[in-house]
Design an enzyme around this catalytic site. Structure first.
Site: not given
Ligand SMILES: NC(=O)c1ccc[n+]([C@@H]2O[C@H](COP(=O)([O-])OP(=O)(O)OC[C@H]3O[C@@H](n4cnc5c(N)ncnc54)[C@H](O)[C@@H]3O)[C@@H](O)[C@H]2O)c1
Length: 296
Positions: A20, A57, A124
Site C-alpha cells: 500500500g 483487506l 493464495y
Molecule cells: N484486486 C483483486 O482483483 C482482488 C480480487 C479478489 C480478492 N482481493 C482481495 O482484496 C484485498 C485487497 O487486494 P488488492 O488487490 O488491493 O491487494 P494489495 O496488495 O494492493 O493490497 C493489500 C494491502 O495489504 C497490505 N499488507 C500486505 N501485507 C500486510 C501485512 N502483513 N500487514 C498489514 N498490511 C499488509 C499491503 O500493504 C496493501 O495495502 C486482498 O485481501 C485481496 O486478497 C483482491
C-alpha cells in the site's frame, strides 16, 4: 476508505505499507503502520480505535508469491487473519473479509455460486479460503456475524499499471506508453471483471448484512482478447496484441454468480465494463502523463 471518510466515519487504516501507499490514505483517515502478523500491535490498535466494523483487506495477494513462498503467504493470510479476528473479538467488531472467487473456485464451467466446489490452484486461494473458514468458526463460536466477500477480478482507478497483476491497468499502462498488449496463451481465457466502485458498494452493504459468504462479481465472462479490444476502444488508441506462451496453472474460465449477494445484501453490480474501462483509462492516462517526467 474514501467512501467511509466521505460519509463522516472515523476511519483508521492499519497497513504495513508492504504494498500500500501512504499517499492513497484519504485525508481525514488515520494511518497506523503495522503488520497483521504482529498480534500485540493489532490488539493495541483495535483497543484504541474500538471499531464497529473492520474491513479486512490486508493480505499477501500475489498468486505467484504464494507459489514461491507458501509459508509466508499463509503467515500473512491465515495467521494474520486469525490475529485480526482475535483483535476484533476483544472489541466486538464485525469483520468484513475480502476474499477471492477466482482463486477459490478454480476452473469454472459456468457462473460459480457459493456452494460450488472450491478447488484452489494456488496457495493464495487456499490461504484465503482458510481465512474464510476462520471467520465462519469465529461466527459460530462467538456469534460474531462476520462476512466474507469473494471478489471477482477487481479493476479501476489507482490500480498499478506497472505491477504483475491487474490486467486492465497493465493494458492501459502499455497503451498510454505506446506499448504492445501481451496476452498469455490464445486470449480465450475468461474472467469476471468487476469495477472497484461496485466492490466498494458491496463491501459497505456487507457491514450491515447477514453473516456468510457472498460472491461479488458480475456473472459476465469476458475473454482477455475481448478485454484488450475493449481497452483499445475505451482509449481510442491502436495497440498491437502480442501472444506469449501460456502460463502454467492459469484458469481457462472464471466467473461468479452474484445472486446470493443480491438477495441477502441488496447489492448488484451497476457499472458496465465499457463505463468502468472509460473511468480507469481516464485515471491511467492522467497518472501516466504526470509520470512522464518522473523516474519511470
Ligand atoms: N484486486 C483483486 O482483483 C482482488 C480480487 C479478489 C480478492 N482481493 C482481495 O482484496 C484485498 C485487497 O487486494 P488488492 O488487490 O488491493 O491487494 P494489495 O496488495 O494492493 O493490497 C493489500 C494491502 O495489504 C497490505 N499488507 C500486505 N501485507 C500486510 C501485512 N502483513 N500487514 C498489514 N498490511 C499488509 C499491503 O500493504 C496493501 O495495502 C486482498 O485481501 C485481496 O486478497 C483482491
Amino acid at each position: 476508505m474514501d467512501a467511509l471518510v466521505g460519509r463522516g466515519d472515523d476511519v483508521w487504516v492499519l497497513d504495513s505499507l508492504a504494498n500500500g501507499r501512504r499517499e492513497n490514505v484519504a485525508e481525514g483517515a488515520r494511518l497506523v503502520e503495522l503488520d497483521i502478523r504482529d498480534a500485540d500491535a493489532l490488539a493495541g490498535a483495535f483497543a484504541e480505535a474500538k471499531p464497529e466494523t473492520c474491513f479486512h483487506l490486508a493480505a499477501q495477494a500475489d498468486v505467484r508469491v504464494s507459489i514461491a513462498e507458501p509459508a509466508f503467504d499463509a503467515e500473512v493470510n491465515v495467521i494474520g487473519t486469525a490475529n485480526v479476528l482475535e483483535a476484533a473479538r476483544e472489541q466486538e467488531t464485525k469483520v468484513v473479509f475480502s476474499s477471492t472467487g477466482g482463486a477459490i473456485y478454480g476452473e469454472c464451467d459456468g457462473p460459480a455460486d457459493e456452494d460450488s466446489p472450491r478447488l484452489p490452484l494456488a496457495p493464495y486461494g487456499t490461504s484465503k479460503l482458510a481465512g474464510e473458514e476462520y471467520l465462519g468458526t469465529w461466527s459460530r463460536l462467538y456469534g460474531a456475524g462476520h462476512v466474507a466477500l469473494r471478489y471477482g477480478n477487481v479493476y479501476g482507478p489507482r490500480q498499478d499499471p506497472h505491477g504483475e497483476a491487474g490486467v486492465v491497468a497493465i493494458f492501459f499502462g502499455r497503451i498510454a506508453n505506446g506499448g504492445e498488449l501481451h496476452i498469455f496463451g490464445d486470449g480465450r481465457q475468461t474472467r469476471d471483471y468487476v469495477f472497484v466502485a461496485d466492490v466498494v458498494a458491496a463491501t459497505l452493504a456487507a457491514a450491515s448484512g447477514p453473516e456468510g459468504v457472498y460472491n461479488v462479481g458480475t456473472g459476465i465472462e469476458t475473454s482477455v482478447l475481448e478485454l484488450a479490444e475493449e481497452c483499445k476502444r475505451a482509449s481510442g488508441v491502436e495497440a498491437e496484441i502480442v501472444f506469449d506462451p501460456p502460463r502454467l496453472g492459469e484458469l481457462s474460465r472464471s466467473v461468479l454468480d452474484p445472486s446470493r449477494a443480491e438477495e441477502a445484501l441488496g447489492w448488484r453490480p451497476a457499472t458496465s465494463l465499457a463505463a468502468g474501462l472509460e473511468a480507469t483509462w481516464n485515471f491511467v492516462r492522467t497518472a501516466e502523463g504526470e509520470g512522464e517526467t518522473g523516474a519511470n
